[in-house]
Scaffold this motif. Structure first.
Motif, short mmCIF file in Angstrom:
data_model
loop_
_atom_site.label_atom_id
_atom_site.label_comp_id
_atom_site.label_asym_id
_atom_site.label_seq_id
_atom_site.Cartn_x
_atom_site.Cartn_y
_atom_site.Cartn_z
N ARG A 1 53.94 39.56 29.04
CA ARG A 1 53.09 39.04 30.12
C ARG A 1 51.62 39.22 29.75
N TRP A 2 51.28 40.37 29.20
CA TRP A 2 49.91 40.63 28.76
C TRP A 2 49.51 39.68 27.64
N ALA A 3 50.38 39.52 26.66
CA ALA A 3 50.05 38.72 25.49
C ALA A 3 49.96 37.23 25.82
N THR A 4 50.64 36.82 26.87
CA THR A 4 50.64 35.40 27.24
C THR A 4 49.34 34.98 27.90
N ASP A 5 48.93 35.72 28.95
CA ASP A 5 47.73 35.29 29.69
C ASP A 5 47.08 36.42 30.49
N LEU A 6 47.40 37.66 30.16
CA LEU A 6 46.85 38.83 30.86
C LEU A 6 47.31 38.94 32.31
N GLY A 7 48.29 38.15 32.69
CA GLY A 7 48.82 38.27 34.05
C GLY A 7 48.29 37.22 35.01
N SER A 8 48.82 37.25 36.22
CA SER A 8 48.43 36.29 37.25
C SER A 8 47.07 36.65 37.85
N TYR B 1 39.85 43.16 35.31
CA TYR B 1 41.15 42.76 34.76
C TYR B 1 42.25 43.55 35.46
N ALA B 2 43.23 42.81 35.97
CA ALA B 2 44.33 43.45 36.69
C ALA B 2 45.41 43.89 35.71
N ASP B 3 46.29 44.73 36.19
CA ASP B 3 47.47 45.12 35.42
C ASP B 3 48.27 43.85 35.11
N PRO B 4 48.60 43.58 33.85
CA PRO B 4 49.35 42.36 33.54
C PRO B 4 50.68 42.25 34.28
N ALA B 5 51.24 43.40 34.66
CA ALA B 5 52.51 43.38 35.40
C ALA B 5 52.32 42.99 36.86
N GLY B 6 51.06 42.91 37.30
CA GLY B 6 50.79 42.56 38.69
C GLY B 6 49.95 43.60 39.38
N VAL B 7 49.19 43.19 40.38
CA VAL B 7 48.36 44.12 41.14
C VAL B 7 49.26 45.17 41.78
N PRO B 8 48.97 46.45 41.60
CA PRO B 8 49.84 47.50 42.16
C PRO B 8 50.09 47.35 43.65
N ALA B 9 49.05 46.95 44.41
CA ALA B 9 49.24 46.81 45.86
C ALA B 9 50.27 45.74 46.18
N LEU B 10 50.28 44.63 45.43
CA LEU B 10 51.26 43.58 45.69
C LEU B 10 52.66 44.06 45.31
N ARG B 11 52.79 44.76 44.19
CA ARG B 11 54.12 45.22 43.80
C ARG B 11 54.66 46.23 44.80
#
Length: 469
Positions: A338-345, A146-156
């Motif tokens: 973002r987490w509550a909606t779908d756990l992120g992209s 499971y990734a960070d709901p805010a987005g994969v740290p490497a992509l951010r």
């Protein structure tokens, strides 16, 4: 060595400007004269560029143009060959006299010049596949969890660097939340603002109809604010009493206006004085042709401006990858939602995109698209001057669309309905308005070759000339 043994091409015969067009014309003529026959393999772009002492990009673009025309194909091994079935040659006059309906519709489908999307046929499929393979070869168990709901740290991290280079944004990876495109960002923002008691929002008029629809779903009321030659009317915005406003300052949709420096300052002052938020939709800032880059507004007031964008206009809308940069007071609420909606992209596409950014593929792809889209913009403008004489064209300096102002007697909604019956999809300006205003049509030129744009706009011109009321 001067020139190439391939077709005895002599670069000295090429004009100083227009080498791509010259090379494409030489290859086209060789195919028409059967010097190059179906199945014949062309030199690798790097090889031919070296022999002609031209940039490889010139050769790549010439090959691409002929591929668009159906004269060349790329095989699985990456080489380029003359197509097995060659379209019948046609002179410009023949093309103008050809049956327009045949030009417009393929396999019974509408020719859609309403969408402001890029040339998706240029999507870097091979580079994306290589990126996915590298990701899968190196992915750790954590990467596949499971990734960070805010987005994969490497992509951010990659996006923070990319936005610094491309938009002048000095933001940390922690300020970025990855979303399902701009639509996903607006949906999250509307819900977070609602929780803070902001239930109304101002939108530009005319403005993006898609943004209005998604905001109207979540909020109680939208307040259209007029747009003029300097952008959104901030005095009119102040009279609405709202706590948030969505703007497109770099290239207003659909007029193409750039928000003036005075209006930018006034807009920031409005946000500070009302404790409100500016939502900056930076939807197509990557494309500019006849003007210097327009800086994003976010650095003017990072505590009041929410910056949203995506790569739908650079890669493809189907990726559903965008981002939002939010002021600190909104950040935790947005990440939690973002987490509550779908756990992120999904994580794997995020990691593949990270690879494309880190390896410079995204920037090279964008440079190529700018050249291609500029050519198509020019073709659309030329066709409008020929087939819609007297009509004003707005928004040509940047982006992927044009706004054509029509004569006052034309009903743009009825016109676009007749165009659809003729096999042509085009947007009426009225569909992006809340208040009545002069008629127009919004033309998206990104996905279409110059020839198809010419045929489509010719048909549109015929429909306008046949409009008498």
């Amino acid at each position: 060595m001067t020139g190439s043994t391939f077709l005895s091409l002599d670069p000295a015969a090429a004009p100083p400007r227009g080498r791509t067009a010259w090379l494409a014309a030489q290859l086209r003529a060789a195919i028409a004269d059967a010097v190059l026959r179906p199945g014949n393999r062309l030199p690798a772009t790097r090889t031919l560029a070296t022999e002609l002492q031209m940039s490889r990009g010139t050769v790549v673009e010439a090959y691409r143009r002929l591929t668009e025309e159906g004269l060349l194909v790329t095989n699985r091994g990456g080489g380029t060959e003359v197509a097995t079935t060659i379209p019948s040659p046609a002179s410009p006059s023949d093309a103008a006299a050809s049956d327009t309906t045949t030009e417009l519709a393929e396999h019974g489908e509408l020719l859609n010049i309403s969408a402001g999307v890029p040339d998706i046929s240029a999507f870097p499929r091979a580079a994306w596949l290589r990126a996915e393979r590298r990701v899968l070869d190196t992915a750790t168990p954590d990467d596949l969890g499971y990734a960070d709901p805010a987005g994969v740290p490497a992509l951010r991290t990659a996006l923070a660097s990319w936005l610094g280079r491309s938009r002048g944004l000095a933001v940390s990876p922690q300020q970025i939340i990855v979303t399902a495109g701009v639509t996903g960002a607006l949906s999250l923002l509307a819900q977070v603002l609602r929780r803070r008691g902001i239930t109304d929002c101002a939108v530009e008029d005319p403005g993006a109809e898609g943004n209005r629809r998604i905001l109207n779903y979540w909020l109680d009321e939208l307040h259209p604010v007029p747009v003029d030659a300097s952008g959104i009317d901030v005095d009119a915005l102040s009279r609405t009493g709202v706590g948030a406003a969505v703007v497109t300052p770099a290239h207003q949709f659909p007029t193409g206006v750039v928000l003036s420096p005075d209006r930018r300052r006034a807009l920031v002052e409005w946000a500070r004085s009302t404790d409100g938020f500016i939502i900056e939709d930076d939807y197509d800032s990557e494309y500019r042709y006849d003007r210097s880059p327009v800086r994003a507004m976010h650095p003017m007031a990072p505590d009041r401006i929410v910056h949203v964008s995506s790569l739908s206009k650079v890669l493809a809308p189907a990726l559903r990858l965008g981002w939002v940069i939010v002021p600190e007071p909104l950040r935790d609420d947005l990440a939690e939602l973002r987490w509550a909606t779908d756990l992120g992209s999904p994580a794997l596409p995020q990691l593949a995109l990270t690879d494309l950014i880190d390896n410079g593929v995204l920037e090279r792809h964008l440079r190529s698209l700018r050249l291609r889209h500029r050519e198509r913009r020019d073709a659309a403008v030329d066709a409008i001057h020929r087939y819609l004489p007297g009509c004003t064209i707005d928004g040509i300096a940047a982006g992927l669309h044009l706004l054509v102002r029509l004569p006052d007697h034309v009903d743009d909604v009825a016109l676009c309905a007749r165009a659809r019956d003729a096999g042509l999809a085009v947007q009426p300006l009225s569909s992006h308005r809340a208040a009545p205003g002069p008629p127009g049509v919004v033309i998206g030129y990104g996905p279409h070759s110059p020839r198809r744009l010419d045929a489509a706009i010719r048909q549109l011109g015929e429909l306008v000339r046949n409009t008498h009321c």
